[in-house]
Design an enzyme around this catalytic site. Structure first.
Site, PDB file in Angstrom:
ATOM      1  N   HIS A  84      -4.576 -10.143  15.283  1.00  0.00           N
ATOM      2  CA  HIS A  84      -3.467  -9.463  15.960  1.00  0.00           C
ATOM      3  C   HIS A  84      -4.017  -8.479  16.989  1.00  0.00           C
ATOM      4  O   HIS A  84      -4.765  -7.574  16.647  1.00  0.00           O
ATOM      5  CB  HIS A  84      -2.599  -8.710  14.951  1.00  0.00           C
ATOM      6  CG  HIS A  84      -1.679  -9.609  14.184  1.00  0.00           C
ATOM      7  ND1 HIS A  84      -0.526  -9.167  13.586  1.00  0.00           N
ATOM      8  CD2 HIS A  84      -1.740 -10.938  13.932  1.00  0.00           C
ATOM      9  CE1 HIS A  84       0.091 -10.186  13.003  1.00  0.00           C
ATOM     10  NE2 HIS A  84      -0.641 -11.270  13.187  1.00  0.00           N
TER      11      HIS A  84
ATOM     12  N   TYR B  99       6.700  -1.885  13.214  1.00  0.00           N
ATOM     13  CA  TYR B  99       6.870  -0.607  12.516  1.00  0.00           C
ATOM     14  C   TYR B  99       8.150   0.009  13.044  1.00  0.00           C
ATOM     15  O   TYR B  99       8.254   0.284  14.249  1.00  0.00           O
ATOM     16  CB  TYR B  99       5.703   0.336  12.810  1.00  0.00           C
ATOM     17  CG  TYR B  99       4.411  -0.046  12.113  1.00  0.00           C
ATOM     18  CD1 TYR B  99       4.064   0.517  10.889  1.00  0.00           C
ATOM     19  CD2 TYR B  99       3.525  -0.961  12.683  1.00  0.00           C
ATOM     20  CE1 TYR B  99       2.876   0.182  10.246  1.00  0.00           C
ATOM     21  CE2 TYR B  99       2.331  -1.300  12.046  1.00  0.00           C
ATOM     22  CZ  TYR B  99       2.018  -0.724  10.822  1.00  0.00           C
ATOM     23  OH  TYR B  99       0.841  -1.053  10.183  1.00  0.00           O
TER      24      TYR B  99
ATOM     25  N   PRO C 105       0.242   4.159   3.073  1.00  0.00           N
ATOM     26  CA  PRO C 105      -0.121   2.860   3.657  1.00  0.00           C
ATOM     27  C   PRO C 105       0.265   2.660   5.132  1.00  0.00           C
ATOM     28  O   PRO C 105      -0.093   1.646   5.726  1.00  0.00           O
ATOM     29  CB  PRO C 105       0.624   1.857   2.764  1.00  0.00           C
ATOM     30  CG  PRO C 105       1.709   2.624   2.121  1.00  0.00           C
ATOM     31  CD  PRO C 105       1.258   4.035   2.019  1.00  0.00           C
TER      32      PRO C 105
ATOM     33  N   LYS D 202      -4.949   1.778   6.199  1.00  0.00           N
ATOM     34  CA  LYS D 202      -6.351   2.227   6.157  1.00  0.00           C
ATOM     35  C   LYS D 202      -7.026   2.140   4.785  1.00  0.00           C
ATOM     36  O   LYS D 202      -8.251   2.190   4.690  1.00  0.00           O
ATOM     37  CB  LYS D 202      -6.449   3.688   6.633  1.00  0.00           C
ATOM     38  CG  LYS D 202      -6.109   3.896   8.083  1.00  0.00           C
ATOM     39  CD  LYS D 202      -7.197   3.349   8.974  1.00  0.00           C
ATOM     40  CE  LYS D 202      -6.745   3.175  10.389  1.00  0.00           C
ATOM     41  NZ  LYS D 202      -7.007   1.874  10.968  1.00  0.00           N
TER      42      LYS D 202
ATOM     43  N   TYR E 213      -5.719   2.790  15.018  1.00  0.00           N
ATOM     44  CA  TYR E 213      -5.221   1.636  14.265  1.00  0.00           C
ATOM     45  C   TYR E 213      -6.306   0.565  14.099  1.00  0.00           C
ATOM     46  O   TYR E 213      -6.474   0.000  13.018  1.00  0.00           O
ATOM     47  CB  TYR E 213      -3.973   1.052  14.940  1.00  0.00           C
ATOM     48  CG  TYR E 213      -3.191   0.141  14.026  1.00  0.00           C
ATOM     49  CD1 TYR E 213      -2.173   0.638  13.207  1.00  0.00           C
ATOM     50  CD2 TYR E 213      -3.486  -1.220  13.948  1.00  0.00           C
ATOM     51  CE1 TYR E 213      -1.475  -0.188  12.349  1.00  0.00           C
ATOM     52  CE2 TYR E 213      -2.791  -2.056  13.091  1.00  0.00           C
ATOM     53  CZ  TYR E 213      -1.782  -1.530  12.292  1.00  0.00           C
ATOM     54  OH  TYR E 213      -1.100  -2.351  11.436  1.00  0.00           O
TER      55      TYR E 213
HETATM   56  P1  RFL Z   1      -8.009  -0.816  -6.722  1.00  0.00           P
HETATM   57  O1  RFL Z   1      -7.564  -1.955  -5.917  1.00  0.00           O
HETATM   58  O2  RFL Z   1      -7.004   0.096  -7.326  1.00  0.00           O
HETATM   59  O3  RFL Z   1      -8.959  -1.393  -7.851  1.00  0.00           O
HETATM   60  C1  RFL Z   1      -9.407  -0.603  -8.922  1.00  0.00           C
HETATM   61  C2  RFL Z   1      -9.692  -1.518 -10.096  1.00  0.00           C
HETATM   62  O4  RFL Z   1     -10.175  -0.746 -11.199  1.00  0.00           O
HETATM   63  C3  RFL Z   1      -9.545  -1.198 -12.380  1.00  0.00           C
HETATM   64  N1  RFL Z   1      -9.566  -0.075 -13.369  1.00  0.00           N
HETATM   65  C4  RFL Z   1     -10.389  -0.036 -14.414  1.00  0.00           C
HETATM   66  N2  RFL Z   1     -11.334  -0.878 -14.838  1.00  0.00           N
HETATM   67  C5  RFL Z   1     -12.005  -0.533 -15.972  1.00  0.00           C
HETATM   68  N3  RFL Z   1     -11.743   0.595 -16.681  1.00  0.00           N
HETATM   69  C6  RFL Z   1     -10.805   1.461 -16.276  1.00  0.00           C
HETATM   70  N4  RFL Z   1     -10.551   2.572 -16.981  1.00  0.00           N
HETATM   71  C7  RFL Z   1     -10.075   1.168 -15.102  1.00  0.00           C
HETATM   72  N5  RFL Z   1      -9.094   1.791 -14.419  1.00  0.00           N
HETATM   73  C8  RFL Z   1      -8.797   1.027 -13.373  1.00  0.00           C
HETATM   74  C9  RFL Z   1      -8.143  -1.580 -11.962  1.00  0.00           C
HETATM   75  O5  RFL Z   1      -7.542  -2.488 -12.872  1.00  0.00           O
HETATM   76  C10 RFL Z   1      -8.431  -2.215 -10.593  1.00  0.00           C
HETATM   77  O6  RFL Z   1      -8.660  -3.607 -10.683  1.00  0.00           O
HETATM   78  O7  RFL Z   1      -9.008   0.125  -5.885  1.00  0.00           O
HETATM   79  P2  RFL Z   1     -10.123  -0.302  -4.783  1.00  0.00           P
HETATM   80  O8  RFL Z   1     -10.955  -1.450  -5.267  1.00  0.00           O
HETATM   81  O9  RFL Z   1     -10.790   0.965  -4.390  1.00  0.00           O
HETATM   82  O10 RFL Z   1      -9.276  -0.865  -3.551  1.00  0.00           O
HETATM   83  C11 RFL Z   1      -8.450  -0.030  -2.794  1.00  0.00           C
HETATM   84  C12 RFL Z   1      -7.271  -0.810  -2.233  1.00  0.00           C
HETATM   85  O11 RFL Z   1      -6.665  -1.517  -3.299  1.00  0.00           O
HETATM   86  C13 RFL Z   1      -6.235   0.111  -1.555  1.00  0.00           C
HETATM   87  O12 RFL Z   1      -6.864   1.123  -0.808  1.00  0.00           O
HETATM   88  C14 RFL Z   1      -5.303  -0.675  -0.603  1.00  0.00           C
HETATM   89  O13 RFL Z   1      -4.566  -1.633  -1.298  1.00  0.00           O
HETATM   90  C15 RFL Z   1      -4.350   0.279   0.128  1.00  0.00           C
HETATM   91  N6  RFL Z   1      -3.376  -0.424   0.962  1.00  0.00           N
HETATM   92  C16 RFL Z   1      -3.718  -0.905   2.208  1.00  0.00           C
HETATM   93  N7  RFL Z   1      -4.982  -0.769   2.677  1.00  0.00           N
HETATM   94  C17 RFL Z   1      -5.345  -1.307   3.882  1.00  0.00           C
HETATM   95  O14 RFL Z   1      -6.506  -1.130   4.285  1.00  0.00           O
HETATM   96  N8  RFL Z   1      -4.466  -2.042   4.651  1.00  0.00           N
HETATM   97  C18 RFL Z   1      -3.180  -2.255   4.247  1.00  0.00           C
HETATM   98  O15 RFL Z   1      -2.448  -2.958   4.933  1.00  0.00           O
HETATM   99  C19 RFL Z   1      -2.752  -1.641   3.010  1.00  0.00           C
HETATM  100  N9  RFL Z   1      -1.505  -1.820   2.557  1.00  0.00           N
HETATM  101  C20 RFL Z   1      -2.062  -0.622   0.501  1.00  0.00           C
HETATM  102  C21 RFL Z   1      -1.137  -1.319   1.331  1.00  0.00           C
HETATM  103  C22 RFL Z   1      -1.655  -0.144  -0.749  1.00  0.00           C
HETATM  104  C23 RFL Z   1      -0.368  -0.326  -1.165  1.00  0.00           C
HETATM  105  N10 RFL Z   1      -0.021   0.168  -2.442  1.00  0.00           N
HETATM  106  C24 RFL Z   1       0.554  -0.627  -3.466  1.00  0.00           C
HETATM  107  C25 RFL Z   1      -0.465   1.487  -2.829  1.00  0.00           C
HETATM  108  C26 RFL Z   1       0.156  -1.520   0.916  1.00  0.00           C
HETATM  109  C27 RFL Z   1       0.559  -1.010  -0.318  1.00  0.00           C
HETATM  110  C28 RFL Z   1       1.991  -1.200  -0.709  1.00  0.00           C
HETATM  111  C1  PHB Z   2       0.915  -5.097   4.517  1.00  0.00           C
HETATM  112  O1  PHB Z   2       1.015  -6.182   5.088  1.00  0.00           O
HETATM  113  O2  PHB Z   2       0.919  -4.995   3.287  1.00  0.00           O
HETATM  114  C2  PHB Z   2       0.777  -3.854   5.327  1.00  0.00           C
HETATM  115  C3  PHB Z   2       0.578  -3.966   6.682  1.00  0.00           C
HETATM  116  C4  PHB Z   2       0.475  -2.819   7.452  1.00  0.00           C
HETATM  117  C5  PHB Z   2       0.577  -1.581   6.846  1.00  0.00           C
HETATM  118  C6  PHB Z   2       0.753  -1.470   5.486  1.00  0.00           C
HETATM  119  C7  PHB Z   2       0.864  -2.626   4.704  1.00  0.00           C
HETATM  120  O3  PHB Z   2       0.501  -0.464   7.619  1.00  0.00           O
END
Ligand code: RFL
Ligand code: PHB
Length: 390
Positions: free
Chosen positions: A72, A201, A293, A297, A385
């Site tokens: 994109h 957005y 989110p 990032k 971004y």
């Molecule tokens: P995670 O993914 O939370 O993984 C942590 C893992 O640790 C396990 N765990 C344990 N294991 C053993 N013993 C314990 N006591 C434990 N406690 C926990 C968990 O089960 C899990 O498997 O952290 P990690 O690996 O640091 O990854 C981070 C990302 O998941 C997070 O930053 C992103 O998803 C954030 N995020 C986005 N980031 C982007 O860069 N681009 C995006 O478009 C974006 N969209 C989002 C997002 C996060 C969202 N939510 C749900 C908060 C959209 C959403 C809606």
């Molecule tokens: C997503 O596709 O989950 C998503 C994309 C852009 C964002 C946050 C989440 O800023």
């Protein structure tokens, strides 16, 4: 069991770290509380910066990502009923992002780990970390009714925001910065073609909306909702109706709806822990910091933490130098704070904050107007971004 590095958490941070260490011949085990399927069932990030794409390539697991990921070069900002395209490619000298789900990225890493015959202990219960203020840390966990112990040189806390690693560091040794927001994001994943080829957005009088996607046939949409709302309050029909009301007439007409295949509400938070290590335990990803989110990032920051942490550990084992592990936290935090600032700013700009009053609303409208009509302001948005340089 004895390993060089015990990684707690098998999400994207833990998997990527495991892979980069494996490539350098460093022996690591991953302990994950959940099953592999559960980890892959959590629908989260969707947008990768170039640093994250490069790291997947470096890890030798980028093949499917390049085949299926969507490049994109811009996104739309919708306010006042009109859409304005932020041409990231033009504003940043050719930079872009890639739409590729966190689920897919994690799956690629898990598959590579399995193919290499490396150990991931899923459903590891009651994981605890010990003696990480000495040169001989230990990790204990329960599995099938038995307690196991792992001796290691380092513990990598990749266990997310609710994990046990950060929580095990003495309170006096770290400082936590936190801001919560008075709303959450309700997300829906559906097997329907995206409403637009790029992301939209939207700042609407009814609240923020985001039109995202996972592929040409799979859409991901989000709505700003009060924190008191429950997923059960939102039928698919109410979700689509509300989304329509937050879009412009063209998007409203093009929107293809269908049954949701996932629906969840996530609270929004800005959070940073300083420093990101204690003795021989290092935190990476959501275990150390959370961004709302809005700027996409979170996963990208996790990937850069892992890049720095793997580099520091490799330097330790190959050169017997502690210099890079000593600088790990400082190196990460500079980038983290810049992404925290951007994510907070973009969240503040795009959501409705009735508590800021009429004047707050007017400030927001003036800023949006400035943003799309000033090349300098659009460039600042675009360069943040696509991701600031390392
Ligand atoms: P995670 O993914 O939370 O993984 C942590 C893992 O640790 C396990 N765990 C344990 N294991 C053993 N013993 C314990 N006591 C434990 N406690 C926990 C968990 O089960 C899990 O498997 O952290 P990690 O690996 O640091 O990854 C981070 C990302 O998941 C997070 O930053 C992103 O998803 C954030 N995020 C986005 N980031 C982007 O860069 N681009 C995006 O478009 C974006 N969209 C989002 C997002 C996060 C969202 N939510 C749900 C908060 C959209 C959403 C809606
Ligand atoms: C997503 O596709 O989950 C998503 C994309 C852009 C964002 C946050 C989440 O800023």
């Amino acid at each position: 069991m004895r390993v060089q590095v015990a990684i707690v958490g098998g999400g994207p941070s833990g998997q990527l770290l495991g892979r980069l260490l494996q490539q350098a011949g460093i022996d690591a085990v991953i302990l994950e509380r959940q099953s592999g399927d559960y980890v892959l069932g959590r629908i989260r990030a969707g947008v990768l910066e170039q640093v994250c794409i490069d790291l997947m390539d470096e890890a030798g697991v980028g093949e499917r990502m390049h085949r299926e990921g969507l490049i994109h070069g811009g996104f739309d900002m919708l306010f006042n009923g009109e859409r304005h395209r932020i041409d990231m490619e033009q504003l940043t000298g050719g930079k872009h992002v890639m739409v590729y789900g966190q689920t897919e990225l994690t799956r690629d890493l898990m598959d590579a780990r399995r193919a290499a015959g490396l150990t991931t202990i899923y459903q590891a219960g009651n994981v605890t970390v010990h003696d990480f203020d000495t040169a001989k840390p230990r990790v204990r966990y329960e599995k099938d009714g038995q307690t196991h112990e792992i001796e290691c040189d380092f513990i990598a806390g990749c266990d997310g925001f609710h994990g046990i690693c950060r929580a095990s560091i003495p309170r006096r040794a770290i400082h936590e910065y936190e801001k919560t927001y008075p709303f959450g994001w309700l997300g829906v994943l559906s097997e329907t073609p995206p409403v637009h080829e790029e992301l939209i957005y939207a700042n609407s009088p009814r609240g923020f909306a985001l039109c995202s996607q996972r592929s040409h046939s799979r859409s991901r949409y989000y709505l700003q909702v009060p924190l008191t709302d429950k997923v059960e309050d939102w039928s698919d029909e109410t979700f689509w109706q509300e989304l329509r009301l937050r879009l412009d007439p063209d998007a409203r007409e093009k929107l293809v709806t269908g049954p949701s295949i996932e629906k969840s509400i996530a609270p929004l938070r800005s959070f940073v822990t300083e420093p990101m290590h204690f003795g021989r335990m290092f935190l990476a990803g959501d275990a150390a910091h959370i961004v709302p989110p809005t700027g996409a990032k979170g996963l990208n920051l996790a990937a850069t933490d892992v890049k720095y942490l793997s580099g520091a550990l490799i330097e330790f084992y190959q050169d017997r130098s502690e210099a890079a592990i000593g600088h790990y936290s400082e190196r990460c935090l500079r980038r983290i704070w810049r992404a925290e600032r951007f994510s907070w700013w973009f969240t503040s700009l795009m959501h409705r904050f009735p508590e800021n009053g009429e004047i707050g609303q007017k400030f927001q409208e003036a800023e949006l107007d400035y943003l799309v009509n000033s090349r300098a302001a659009s460039t600042s948005l675009a360069e943040n971004y696509v991701g600031l340089p390392l």
